[in-house]
Scaffold this active site. Structure first.
Site, PDB file in Angstrom:
ATOM      1  N   LYS A 120       0.833  -1.206   0.000  1.00  0.00           N
ATOM      2  CA  LYS A 120       0.000   0.000   0.000  1.00  0.00           C
ATOM      3  C   LYS A 120       0.872   1.263   0.000  1.00  0.00           C
ATOM      4  O   LYS A 120       0.676   2.174  -0.809  1.00  0.00           O
ATOM      5  CB  LYS A 120      -0.929   0.007   1.214  1.00  0.00           C
ATOM      6  CG  LYS A 120      -1.708   1.302   1.390  1.00  0.00           C
ATOM      7  CD  LYS A 120      -2.423   1.327   2.736  1.00  0.00           C
ATOM      8  CE  LYS A 120      -2.861   2.727   3.085  1.00  0.00           C
ATOM      9  NZ  LYS A 120      -3.431   2.822   4.441  1.00  0.00           N
ATOM     10  N   ASP A 138      -6.780   1.330   0.674  1.00  0.00           N
ATOM     11  CA  ASP A 138      -6.905   1.687   2.081  1.00  0.00           C
ATOM     12  C   ASP A 138      -8.289   1.245   2.566  1.00  0.00           C
ATOM     13  O   ASP A 138      -9.010   0.546   1.844  1.00  0.00           O
ATOM     14  CB  ASP A 138      -6.686   3.190   2.284  1.00  0.00           C
ATOM     15  CG  ASP A 138      -7.686   4.045   1.504  1.00  0.00           C
ATOM     16  OD1 ASP A 138      -8.716   3.509   1.040  1.00  0.00           O
ATOM     17  OD2 ASP A 138      -7.441   5.254   1.356  1.00  0.00           O
TER      18      ASP A 138
END
Length: 209
Positions: A120, A138
């Protein structure tokens, strides 16, 4: 799916525009990298409060690499998980200096080899610094993508792969930026504002009200 996805993206573009926006304040790529490490399990707003002073105290990458662990922990305490974050930030800064001449690398492999950097975080850097097509999964993206029927998965990597199949590359970065705003203003985890939502007629969520 393709026609519906295009319509969803069209409406997101209309509502939120197509400008690239980063919600974490930074002046350099390495500052963004540190800010993203701090943002794990923490709000962007809190990180921005912390980094305002942090980046004045540690105004070079070398200062982070040479930082006293306890002092850095104290400085970032309010972001949570500060023991691991401080340790990772120091190790990451050292690796950037020793292995990358102080530059933030571009590839997913090089980025994820850095301490505290997962997929991420790497994708945030690739998208915001290098504008390489990348999808950041997210909490907002995972929740809302499931509600929109783009994925049935909970694992962030699987969600990322599913979105790569659904979304055109020119919206990979934009989608995350738009969905963060959408998730903060309309599509809440609890009590989403479905009556005010511009996607409600094409949303397939079981949470619709």
């Amino acid at each position: 799916m393709e026609t519906r996805a295009k319509e969803i993206l069209k409406r997101l573009d209309t509502a939120y525009g197509t400008e690239y926006v980063c919600y974490l304040n930074h002046d350099t790529p390495w500052q963004l990298l540190i800010a993203v490490i701090l943002s794990a399990q923490c709000t962007d707003a809190r990180v921005n409060i912390v980094t305002k002073e942090l980046f004045q105290t540690y105004d070079t990458l070398e200062k982070f690499a040479e930082a006293d662990l306890e002092e850095l922990e104290q400085a970032i305490h309010s972001t949570g998980f500060y023991h691991n974050k401080a340790k990772n930030i120091i190790a990451c800064a050292k690796a950037l200096i020793e292995n990358h001449n102080g530059e933030v690398p571009r590839t997913l492999e090089e980025l994820t080899a850095l301490a505290g950097v997962g997929r991420k975080t790497a994708n945030v850097i690739r998208g915001n610094v290098y504008h390489d097509p990348s999808i950041v999964v997210d909490t907002h993206v995972k929740r809302i993508s499931k509600r929109l029927g783009f994925t049935i998965n909970d694992d962030p990597v699987k969600v990322e792969m599913d979105l790569m199949e659904v979304l055109p590359k020119d919206h990979w970065i934009l989608y995350n930026i738009q969905i963060i705003t959408f998730g903060r203003n309309i599509c809440f985890a609890r009590n989403p504002k479905c009556a005010e939502c511009f996607l409600s007629d094409i949303c397939v969520s079981q949470d619709k009200r």
